[in-house]
Design an enzyme around this catalytic site. Structure first.
Site, PDB file in Angstrom:
ATOM      1  N   ASP A  16       2.217  -9.863   4.621  1.00 44.81           N
ATOM      2  CA  ASP A  16       2.190  -9.141   3.350  1.00 44.81           C
ATOM      3  C   ASP A  16       0.885  -9.417   2.609  1.00 44.81           C
ATOM      4  O   ASP A  16       0.295 -10.487   2.748  1.00 44.81           O
ATOM      5  CB  ASP A  16       3.403  -9.563   2.502  1.00 44.81           C
ATOM      6  CG  ASP A  16       3.699  -8.565   1.388  1.00 44.81           C
ATOM      7  OD1 ASP A  16       3.183  -7.430   1.438  1.00 44.81           O
ATOM      8  OD2 ASP A  16       4.438  -8.933   0.460  1.00 44.81           O
ATOM      9  N   GLY A  19      -2.503  -4.586   0.980  1.00 40.89           N
ATOM     10  CA  GLY A  19      -2.909  -3.682  -0.098  1.00 40.89           C
ATOM     11  C   GLY A  19      -3.693  -4.419  -1.173  1.00 40.89           C
ATOM     12  O   GLY A  19      -4.744  -3.967  -1.633  1.00 40.89           O
ATOM     13  N   HIS A  33      -4.983  -2.782   5.660  1.00 39.69           N
ATOM     14  CA  HIS A  33      -4.173  -2.722   6.886  1.00 39.69           C
ATOM     15  C   HIS A  33      -5.064  -2.883   8.120  1.00 39.69           C
ATOM     16  O   HIS A  33      -4.708  -3.551   9.084  1.00 39.69           O
ATOM     17  CB  HIS A  33      -3.416  -1.389   6.962  1.00 39.69           C
ATOM     18  CG  HIS A  33      -2.417  -1.206   5.858  1.00 39.69           C
ATOM     19  ND1 HIS A  33      -1.589  -2.209   5.433  1.00 39.69           N
ATOM     20  CD2 HIS A  33      -2.102  -0.124   5.089  1.00 39.69           C
ATOM     21  CE1 HIS A  33      -0.809  -1.762   4.448  1.00 39.69           C
ATOM     22  NE2 HIS A  33      -1.119  -0.500   4.221  1.00 39.69           N
ATOM     23  N   LEU A 127       4.050 -15.873  26.020  1.00 42.21           N
ATOM     24  CA  LEU A 127       4.571 -15.548  24.692  1.00 42.21           C
ATOM     25  C   LEU A 127       5.281 -14.193  24.682  1.00 42.21           C
ATOM     26  O   LEU A 127       4.777 -13.222  25.248  1.00 42.21           O
ATOM     27  CB  LEU A 127       3.391 -15.511  23.707  1.00 42.21           C
ATOM     28  CG  LEU A 127       3.690 -15.071  22.268  1.00 42.21           C
ATOM     29  CD1 LEU A 127       4.442 -16.164  21.517  1.00 42.21           C
ATOM     30  CD2 LEU A 127       2.395 -14.735  21.529  1.00 42.21           C
ATOM     31  N   ARG A 178       5.774 -16.189   5.178  1.00 37.83           N
ATOM     32  CA  ARG A 178       5.448 -14.959   4.456  1.00 37.83           C
ATOM     33  C   ARG A 178       4.170 -15.174   3.688  1.00 37.83           C
ATOM     34  O   ARG A 178       4.070 -16.098   2.873  1.00 37.83           O
ATOM     35  CB  ARG A 178       6.562 -14.545   3.485  1.00 37.83           C
ATOM     36  CG  ARG A 178       6.202 -13.230   2.776  1.00 37.83           C
ATOM     37  CD  ARG A 178       7.319 -12.636   1.949  1.00 37.83           C
ATOM     38  NE  ARG A 178       6.909 -11.315   1.473  1.00 37.83           N
ATOM     39  CZ  ARG A 178       7.718 -10.302   1.264  1.00 37.83           C
ATOM     40  NH1 ARG A 178       9.009 -10.424   1.471  1.00 37.83           N
ATOM     41  NH2 ARG A 178       7.245  -9.141   0.829  1.00 37.83           N
TER      42      ARG A 178
HETATM   43  C1  IPE Z   1       7.716  -6.392   3.727  1.00 35.55           C
HETATM   44  O1  IPE Z   1       6.597  -6.119   2.951  1.00 35.55           O
HETATM   45  C2  IPE Z   1       7.698  -5.573   4.953  1.00 35.55           C
HETATM   46  C3  IPE Z   1       6.556  -5.774   5.834  1.00 35.55           C
HETATM   47  C4  IPE Z   1       5.626  -6.668   5.730  1.00 35.55           C
HETATM   48  C5  IPE Z   1       6.501  -4.884   6.922  1.00 35.55           C
HETATM   49  P1  IPE Z   1       6.677  -5.204   1.656  1.00 35.55           P
HETATM   50  O2  IPE Z   1       5.386  -5.337   0.977  1.00 35.55           O
HETATM   51  O3  IPE Z   1       7.126  -3.853   2.029  1.00 35.55           O
HETATM   52  O4  IPE Z   1       7.846  -5.926   0.850  1.00 35.55           O
HETATM   53  P2  IPE Z   1       8.405  -5.732  -0.624  1.00 35.55           P
HETATM   54  O5  IPE Z   1       8.880  -4.327  -0.718  1.00 35.55           O
HETATM   55  O6  IPE Z   1       7.287  -6.019  -1.559  1.00 35.55           O
HETATM   56  O7  IPE Z   1       9.497  -6.729  -0.720  1.00 35.55           O
HETATM   57  C1  IPE Z   2       1.890  -5.567   4.218  1.00 32.72           C
HETATM   58  O1  IPE Z   2       0.970  -5.404   3.210  1.00 32.72           O
HETATM   59  C2  IPE Z   2       1.789  -4.513   5.297  1.00 32.72           C
HETATM   60  C3  IPE Z   2       2.890  -3.546   5.282  1.00 32.72           C
HETATM   61  C4  IPE Z   2       3.981  -3.584   4.577  1.00 32.72           C
HETATM   62  C5  IPE Z   2       2.728  -2.423   6.185  1.00 32.72           C
HETATM   63  P1  IPE Z   2       1.276  -4.506   1.969  1.00 32.72           P
HETATM   64  O2  IPE Z   2       0.832  -3.121   2.253  1.00 32.72           O
HETATM   65  O3  IPE Z   2       2.700  -4.627   1.547  1.00 32.72           O
HETATM   66  O4  IPE Z   2       0.331  -5.152   0.888  1.00 32.72           O
HETATM   67  P2  IPE Z   2       0.636  -5.392  -0.653  1.00 32.72           P
HETATM   68  O5  IPE Z   2       1.927  -6.170  -0.733  1.00 32.72           O
HETATM   69  O6  IPE Z   2       0.758  -4.064  -1.288  1.00 32.72           O
HETATM   70  O7  IPE Z   2      -0.535  -6.165  -1.122  1.00 32.72           O
HETATM   71 MG    MG Z   3       3.667  -5.837   0.246  1.00 39.02          MG
END
Ligand code: IPE
Ligand code: IPE
Ligand code: MG
Length: 241
Positions: A16, A19, A33, A127, A178
């Site tokens: 996570d 973005g 990404h 793995l 996480r």
């Molecule tokens: C969780 O991340 C899912 C993945 C990393 C694929 P999100 O960024 O979507 O989670 P929430 O919605 O903030 O909990």
């Molecule tokens: C995790 O990063 C990747 C996916 C859920 C695909 P995010 O896209 O959720 O990044 P943030 O949480 O918005 O920073």
């Molecule tokens: Mg996220």
């Protein structure tokens, strides 16, 4: 009580913060990404070298379909490209790739790539890398229950249910990581995380590297896994402090 060793047999990661990594640099979210894929490559390599048996990465949740269509298509494209480019490297490293999740909303091209990559690496004995995409923990438990019903099973026990989960042949994760600072499960492996050691870091996923993995592993090694027992009941090597 499952065996406990210094190197986790199974690591599960919610990647996570892609973005936010991009936003900090005034880049579009999708740049995060793209960069996140480099961190995936590095983490897979490190886990294979460390002798981790199973690595499960949450790449796209059932809830992520709610994102703007442009971002969703970019992610699907990235996924197709990665499968195409990385599969030989995985095969060379003796890594077995699997994609877990519903797949129903994926484009036929993506499904075909997934199937080809899984088939190409199916015989590998190193793995096991599972990519959770279009995955949700609730979906997983439900599809397991529905399969058991379809088989005519009249009474479900833990072992039967476990066996039908997407990761039914993998041990429960020893370590959950996480990144991105959020402290929640976001519908990842709900059944299997019951006794997993949880590790949260504020690092954003694209910044997650070998030293960040080592820090998570050091934290894991310092934990005492009691599974309901008292410290004194554990074998000496499992006691901490
Ligand atoms: C969780 O991340 C899912 C993945 C990393 C694929 P999100 O960024 O979507 O989670 P929430 O919605 O903030 O909990
Ligand atoms: C995790 O990063 C990747 C996916 C859920 C695909 P995010 O896209 O959720 O990044 P943030 O949480 O918005 O920073
Ligand atoms: Mg996220």
């Amino acid at each position: 009580m499952p065996p406990v060793s210094a190197v986790p047999r199974h690591i599960a990661i919610i990647l996570d913060g892609n973005g936010r990594w991009a936003k900090k640099r005034l880049l579009p979210r999708v740049a995060g990404h793209k960069k996140g894929l480099d961190a995936v490559r590095e983490t897979v390599k490190a886990c294979a070298e460390l002798g981790v048996g199973y690595l499960t990465l949450f790449a796209f949740s059932t809830e992520n379909w709610r994102r703007p269509p442009d971002e969703v298509s970019f992610l699907m494209g990235l996924f197709i490209g990665a499968l195409e480019r990385e599969v030989e490297r995985l095969a060379e490293r003796n890594i077995r790739l699997r994609v877990i999740g519903a797949r129903e909303r994926f484009a036929p091209e993506l499904v075909a790539r997934i199937e080809a990559a899984e088939a190409r690496t199916a015989g590998n004995t190193g793995l096991t890398l599972s990519i959770a995409a279009d995955y949700g923990g609730r979906w997983d438990v439900l599809q397991a229950v529905n399969r058991l019903i379809a088989e005519g099973v009249r009474e479900i026990d833990e072992a039967k249910l476990y066996g039908q989960l997407s990761l039914g042949d993998a041990p429960e994760p020893d370590l959950f990581i996480r990144t991105g600072g959020e402290q929640r499960i976001s519908n990842f492996l709900l059944w299997q995380l019951a006794y997993t050691e949880l590790y949260f870091t504020d690092l954003l996923w694209p910044d997650f590297d070998r030293s960040a993995l080592d820090a998570a592993l050091a934290s894991y090694r310092a934990r005492e896994r009691r599974f309901g027992r008292t410290s004194e009941q554990l074998p000496p090597e499992a006691q901490r402090g």
